[in-house]
Design a protein around this motif. Structure first.
Motif, PDB file in Angstrom:
ATOM      1  N   THR A 381       0.851  -1.195   0.000  1.00 22.50           N
ATOM      2  CA  THR A 381       0.000   0.000   0.000  1.00 22.50           C
ATOM      3  C   THR A 381       0.889   1.248   0.000  1.00 22.50           C
ATOM      4  N   HIS A 382       0.273   2.409   0.125  1.00 26.34           N
ATOM      5  CA  HIS A 382       1.079   3.646   0.114  1.00 26.34           C
ATOM      6  C   HIS A 382       1.802   3.829   1.440  1.00 26.34           C
ATOM      7  N   CYS A 383       2.906   4.545   1.382  1.00 27.93           N
ATOM      8  CA  CYS A 383       3.647   4.880   2.595  1.00 27.93           C
ATOM      9  C   CYS A 383       2.742   5.697   3.520  1.00 27.93           C
ATOM     10  N   VAL A 384       2.690   5.254   4.774  1.00 24.23           N
ATOM     11  CA  VAL A 384       1.835   5.966   5.731  1.00 24.23           C
ATOM     12  C   VAL A 384       2.656   6.924   6.616  1.00 24.23           C
ATOM     13  N   LEU A 397      20.066   5.649   8.222  1.00 19.51           N
ATOM     14  CA  LEU A 397      19.722   6.185   6.905  1.00 19.51           C
ATOM     15  C   LEU A 397      18.220   6.450   6.850  1.00 19.51           C
ATOM     16  N   ILE A 398      17.757   7.001   5.722  1.00 16.67           N
ATOM     17  CA  ILE A 398      16.319   7.254   5.562  1.00 16.67           C
ATOM     18  C   ILE A 398      15.817   6.375   4.411  1.00 16.67           C
ATOM     19  N   PRO A 399      15.467   5.130   4.723  1.00 18.71           N
ATOM     20  CA  PRO A 399      15.155   4.148   3.666  1.00 18.71           C
ATOM     21  C   PRO A 399      14.055   4.624   2.723  1.00 18.71           C
ATOM     22  N   THR A 400      13.009   5.223   3.254  1.00 14.04           N
ATOM     23  CA  THR A 400      11.876   5.606   2.410  1.00 14.04           C
ATOM     24  C   THR A 400      12.285   6.616   1.337  1.00 14.04           C
ATOM     25  N   LYS A 401      13.164   7.540   1.694  1.00 12.77           N
ATOM     26  CA  LYS A 401      13.636   8.549   0.723  1.00 12.77           C
ATOM     27  C   LYS A 401      14.511   7.881  -0.343  1.00 12.77           C
ATOM     28  N   TYR A 430      11.364  -5.152   6.531  1.00 15.39           N
ATOM     29  CA  TYR A 430      10.762  -6.055   7.520  1.00 15.39           C
ATOM     30  C   TYR A 430       9.772  -5.310   8.412  1.00 15.39           C
ATOM     31  N   SER A 431      10.067  -4.049   8.684  1.00 19.32           N
ATOM     32  CA  SER A 431       9.252  -3.281   9.632  1.00 19.32           C
ATOM     33  C   SER A 431       8.151  -2.470   8.975  1.00 19.32           C
ATOM     34  N   CYS A 432       8.144  -2.415   7.645  1.00 22.16           N
ATOM     35  CA  CYS A 432       7.220  -1.491   6.961  1.00 22.16           C
ATOM     36  C   CYS A 432       5.782  -2.029   6.962  1.00 22.16           C
ATOM     37  N   PRO A 433       4.843  -1.317   7.579  1.00 24.96           N
ATOM     38  CA  PRO A 433       3.464  -1.810   7.609  1.00 24.96           C
ATOM     39  C   PRO A 433       2.783  -1.737   6.243  1.00 24.96           C
ATOM     40  N   ALA A 434       3.361  -0.953   5.328  1.00 27.60           N
ATOM     41  CA  ALA A 434       2.771  -0.837   3.992  1.00 27.60           C
ATOM     42  C   ALA A 434       3.356  -1.873   3.022  1.00 27.60           C
TER      43      ALA A 434
END
Ligand code: SF4
Ligand code: SF4
Length: 452
Positions: A381-384, A397-401, A430-434
């Motif tokens: 799903t989309h990043c929340v 680091l900033i993985p999402t970026k 592993y930790s990303c709920p999306a």
């Protein structure tokens, strides 16, 4: 269990990281077994970081066990030795588990090959490894023997070991950290090597310390492997080796995390352990070092964990480099009907393989076979913007970026966020709920940037 005295400057842990299920139960109690003689090996000429090795043998040529079949192709490279006696076939290209296409030479095993299976356990792991012999070798001799034996790091990165231990005038080393953490879920090969060949591990550690000039010597072991600490302790006693029991936390086995946990030193972003005076080496590599120096034998075999719910009989297997994954799987009773994914390595940092002709290399630590239940895929799903990926990244680091920059092919932005520094540990995904495939995006981005 006897309490072990530990004495090291780090606090035995590092910031952030995760605690995935260990899943070691499938193979941790399985003694190392020897793979029966493979009929044919597919020996890749690039099994290490650096330049491919240069082939020295021609089709139809007979080779003997331990013969150099390819020489180092540059300074950062390693020679390759035949793990069996046999006949060389015609070279071709082959795809490794990490997706790289590399040149390969097949060797058809002779039926009476010495390096095949009989007696190989005793020759490789058994017997005495007298520490009294260590004085017989100068640092230069140790480096040379490691180089000639083609030893590369067995933890997965496969960096030529002689380069690591070579004294560096500009960056002197004062500490050696041997990484026996094996934090990757499922894998147990390093654990078994510590249990079954502890004297070899201590001998190899002391040899590597002598070569590099390190005076502080640590073997880091996670607290879920206290039996390995107990196995090593009698041989470590009376030597300069400190057994450092560190927290069971993923990715403790990453060199930045191990160095932090054991020495308290922080390796800068994009830097190396050498920048803070440390050499890090995987624990199975120490066994290879001891064997090369004390027994004059090259790196031709390694211990590989074949494990997971999808394999009939999980095992730790002593196998020659170049053996196709299919043979290891057959030796372990084959795949179960609900097998869904085969991974070279563990589930966090390994690579999914689709072709079971893929050969084992010097850096293959395991094969993890997962079932449909294990891999149940959930929708992305989309990043929340929850920030969990940032909270767990052990490298801050900033993985999402980075993942977004890679997805949009914005290489300048990816560089700005230090995509090259990402160790691909997988904590973020592993930790990303999306369920965003953060590591896959980062990994793809890194590969595409290299091609540019
Ligand atoms: S960004 Fe890289 S280093 Fe950080 S958690 Fe994700 S995979 Fe690991
Ligand atoms: S963990 Fe996933 S959802 Fe949360 S911020 Fe990171 S990418 Fe977005």
């Amino acid at each position: 269990m006897t309490k072990v005295a530990v004495n090291y400057p780090g606090k035995g842990t590092f910031e952030r990281g995760i605690h995935p299920p260990e899943m070691k139960q499938w193979a941790e109690d399985k003694s190392i077994s020897v793979l029966p003689t493979p009929k044919e090996l597919y020996i890749p000429l690039l099994q290490h970081v650096g330049a491919p090795a240069k082939l020295l043998v021609a089709p139809k040529e007979q080779v003997v066990y331990g013969q150099v079949i390819a020489e180092a192709g540059g300074f950062i490279s390693a020679p390759i030795h035949s793990p069996v006696a046999g006949v060389v076939g015609r070279g071709a290209n082959i795809t490794l588990a990490n997706g790289r296409h590399v040149p390969m030479v097949p060797v058809v095993t002779a039926s009476d090959s010495v390096g095949a299976a009989d007696g190989i356990y005793e020759d490789m792991l058994g017997g005495e490894w007298p520490l009294s012999l260590l004085d017989d070798f100068s640092p230069e001799e140790i480096v040379d023997k490691i180089k000639q034996a083609g030893i590369v790091g067995q933890g997965g990165a496969a960096f030529p070991t002689f380069v690591k231990v070579l004294k560096n005038k500009d960056k002197p080393v004062d500490a050696l950290v041997i990484n026996g953490c094996e934090c990757e879920p499922y894998l147990t090969a390093d654990h078994r090597v510590m249990l079954e060949a502890p004297q070899a591990v201590i001998a190899g550690t002391l040899l590597a310390a002598k070569a590099s000039g390190a005076k502080a010597i640590y073997i880091a072991v996670e607290s879920n492997k206290m039996d390995a600490v107990e196995a090593l302790r009698p041989y470590a006693q009376g030597t300069a080796v400190t057994l450092a029991v560190v927290e069971t936390r993923y990715p403790m086995g990453g060199e930045k995390q191990t160095v932090r946990a054991v020495t308290g030193r922080t390796i800068p972003t994009g830097g190396l352990p050498l920048d803070v005076g440390v050499v890090v080496m995987n624990v199975s590599t120490t066994w290879a070092v001891a064997r090369a120096v004390l027994r004059g034998k090259p790196l031709t075999h390694r211990v590989i964990t074949v494990t997971g719910r999808g394999i009939a009989e999980p095992k730790n297997v002593l196998a020659p480099v170049g053996v196709p994954l299919q043979e290891l799987i057959d030796f372990c009773g084959g795949l179960k009907a609900d097998t869904a994914r085969i991974i070279a390595g563990g589930p966090m940092m390994g690579f999914t393989v689709g072709n079971l002709k893929t050969p084992v290399t010097k850096g293959t630590s395991g094969i993890t076979v997962m079932t449909l239940d294990d891999v149940h895929e959930e929708e992305t799903t989309h990043c929340v913007r929850c920030g969990r990926c940032v909270d767990v990244c052990p490298l801050n680091l900033i993985p999402t970026k980075m993942a977004l920059a890679a997805k949009n092919k914005d290489w300048e932005l990816a560089k700005k966020y230090h995509i090259g520094a990402c160790m691909e540990c997988g904590c973020c995904a592993y930790s990303c709920p999306a369920n965003i495939p953060l590591v896959q995006l980062i990994r793809m981005g890194k590969v595409q940037m290299l091609k540019k």
